[in-house]
Enzyme design. Structure first.
Site, PDB file in Angstrom:
ATOM      1  N   ASN A  58     -24.169 -13.483  20.961  1.00  0.00           N
ATOM      2  CA  ASN A  58     -23.470 -13.701  19.693  1.00  0.00           C
ATOM      3  C   ASN A  58     -22.389 -12.629  19.564  1.00  0.00           C
ATOM      4  O   ASN A  58     -22.666 -11.484  19.226  1.00  0.00           O
ATOM      5  CB  ASN A  58     -24.472 -13.614  18.532  1.00  0.00           C
ATOM      6  N   LYS A  76     -20.102 -12.493  17.460  1.00  0.00           N
ATOM      7  CA  LYS A  76     -19.737 -12.299  16.054  1.00  0.00           C
ATOM      8  C   LYS A  76     -18.207 -12.280  15.921  1.00  0.00           C
ATOM      9  O   LYS A  76     -17.535 -13.009  16.650  1.00  0.00           O
ATOM     10  CB  LYS A  76     -20.402 -11.031  15.496  1.00  0.00           C
ATOM     11  N   HIS A 103     -27.400 -17.660  10.506  1.00  0.00           N
ATOM     12  CA  HIS A 103     -27.466 -16.239  10.845  1.00  0.00           C
ATOM     13  C   HIS A 103     -27.563 -15.401   9.565  1.00  0.00           C
ATOM     14  O   HIS A 103     -26.944 -15.737   8.551  1.00  0.00           O
ATOM     15  CB  HIS A 103     -26.227 -15.838  11.657  1.00  0.00           C
ATOM     16  N   GLU A 106     -26.204 -12.767   8.716  1.00  0.00           N
ATOM     17  CA  GLU A 106     -24.924 -12.287   8.183  1.00  0.00           C
ATOM     18  C   GLU A 106     -24.281 -13.353   7.296  1.00  0.00           C
ATOM     19  O   GLU A 106     -23.604 -13.036   6.321  1.00  0.00           O
ATOM     20  CB  GLU A 106     -24.009 -11.853   9.334  1.00  0.00           C
ATOM     21  N   GLU A 130     -34.810 -13.464  14.005  1.00  0.00           N
ATOM     22  CA  GLU A 130     -34.002 -12.243  13.981  1.00  0.00           C
ATOM     23  C   GLU A 130     -34.325 -11.453  12.717  1.00  0.00           C
ATOM     24  O   GLU A 130     -33.750 -11.719  11.645  1.00  0.00           O
ATOM     25  CB  GLU A 130     -32.518 -12.588  13.962  1.00  0.00           C
ATOM     26  N   GLY A 180     -28.296  -5.010  14.655  1.00  0.00           N
ATOM     27  CA  GLY A 180     -27.222  -4.012  14.677  1.00  0.00           C
ATOM     28  C   GLY A 180     -27.670  -2.618  14.290  1.00  0.00           C
ATOM     29  O   GLY A 180     -26.844  -1.741  14.037  1.00  0.00           O
ATOM     30  N   SER A 198     -31.134  -6.030  18.075  1.00  0.00           N
ATOM     31  CA  SER A 198     -31.085  -4.826  18.918  1.00  0.00           C
ATOM     32  C   SER A 198     -31.716  -5.019  20.298  1.00  0.00           C
ATOM     33  O   SER A 198     -32.304  -4.096  20.859  1.00  0.00           O
ATOM     34  CB  SER A 198     -31.723  -3.637  18.192  1.00  0.00           C
TER      35      SER A 198
HETATM   36  O1  LIG Z   1     -27.366 -10.619  15.168  1.00  0.00           O
HETATM   37  C1  LIG Z   1     -27.755 -10.565  16.320  1.00  0.00           C
HETATM   38  C2  LIG Z   1     -27.677 -11.747  17.186  1.00  0.00           C
HETATM   39  O2  LIG Z   1     -27.394 -12.898  16.462  1.00  0.00           O
HETATM   40  C3  LIG Z   1     -28.287  -9.342  16.908  1.00  0.00           C
HETATM   41  O3  LIG Z   1     -27.329  -8.355  16.867  1.00  0.00           O
HETATM   42  P1  LIG Z   1     -27.580  -6.990  17.680  1.00  0.00           P
HETATM   43  O4  LIG Z   1     -28.082  -7.386  19.056  1.00  0.00           O
HETATM   44  O5  LIG Z   1     -26.247  -6.310  17.706  1.00  0.00           O
HETATM   45  O6  LIG Z   1     -28.630  -6.241  16.922  1.00  0.00           O
END
Ligand SMILES: O=C(CO)COP(=O)(O)O
Length: 234
Positions: free
Chosen positions: A10, A12, A79, A81, A151, A157, A197
């Site tokens: 991802n 992003k 997601h 976010e 997740e 993150g 992560s």
């Molecule tokens: O949001 C994520 C995957 O969709 C995970 O992000 P990270 O791997 O940066 O923690």
């Protein structure tokens, strides 16, 4: 038949043509676990969103048909976010999931609890609520087009990965939910991947768990070490 390992990167809102080209070149040059699926066919591109209506006056949105027109057969939906920053609700996410699947786009369906919810012992309740919303919209057969991404929001993150036991515990609960709420077939075949992560350091241990069928990788998918995560099982 064991479930095929599935790894998504991802990106992003990161990268420009040059940096993404480097990542793709790196993936194409690497020796990848040939039993791993990133998307369809072997390495594919997924959208990070799709709208629930087929077309019309929805400025800034993208339709399922527009994805298909660009040969995109996967979408990441739900997601955290988007749930948190864009205030997407369980019901809206469920409708988008249905629209995607009915239009021929498979879905990486993201769920997970916040730190507050985990500390209040509400993890299973939250992921069950998120899953139930989708179950209201989808037929049992349509779950064949879904990969569930667990997740935990507190792990995204933050560098704070779920422990192997924490991940397996939630994945096992999701698998039980699939058996009880969808079908025995879905319990066997729907893949449940972990995100939050994931790195080249922690992926191998997570991949040993019986209900961890792959990963959704954020930050590390932008680095050459993404290849090690794809190959976590070999
Ligand atoms: O949001 C994520 C995957 O969709 C995970 O992000 P990270 O791997 O940066 O923690």
């Amino acid at each position: 038949m064991p479930r095929q390992f599935f790894v998504g990167g991802n990106f992003k809102m990161n990268g420009v043509a040059q940096s993404i080209t480097e990542i793709v070149k790196n993936l194409n040059a690497a020796k990848l676990d040939d039993s791993t699926e990133l998307a369809d066919p072997k390495i594919g591109v997924a959208a990070q969103n799709v709208y629930d209506k087929p077309n019309g006056a929805f400025t800034g949105e993208i339709s399922v048909e527009q994805l298909r027109d660009n040969k995109i057969n996967w979408a990441v939906i739900g997601h955290s976010e988007r749930r948190v920053i864009l205030k997407e609700t369980d019901e809206f996410i469920a409708r988008k999931t249905k629209a995607a699947i009915e239009g021929g786009v498979s879905v990486i369906f993201c769920i997970g609890e916040t730190l507050e919810e985990r500390e209040a012992n509400k993890t299973i309740e939250v992921v069950t609520r998120q899953l139930n919303a989708a179950a209201k919209e989808l037929s049992a057969e349509q779950w064949d087009k879904v990969v569930i991404a667990y997740e935990p929001v507190w792990a995204i993150g933050t560098g704070k990965v779920a422990t192997t036991e924490q991940a397996q515990e939630v994945h096992a609960a999701i698998r039980k939910w699939l058996a009880e709420s969808i079908s025995a077939h879905a319990q066997e075949s729907v893949r449940i991947i972990y995100g939050g992560s994931v790195s080249e350091k922690n992926c191998r241990e997570l991949a040993t768990q019986p209900d961890v069928d792959g990963f959704l990788v954020g930050g590390a998918s932008l680095k050459p070490a993404f290849v090690d995560i794809i190959n976590a099982r070999i």
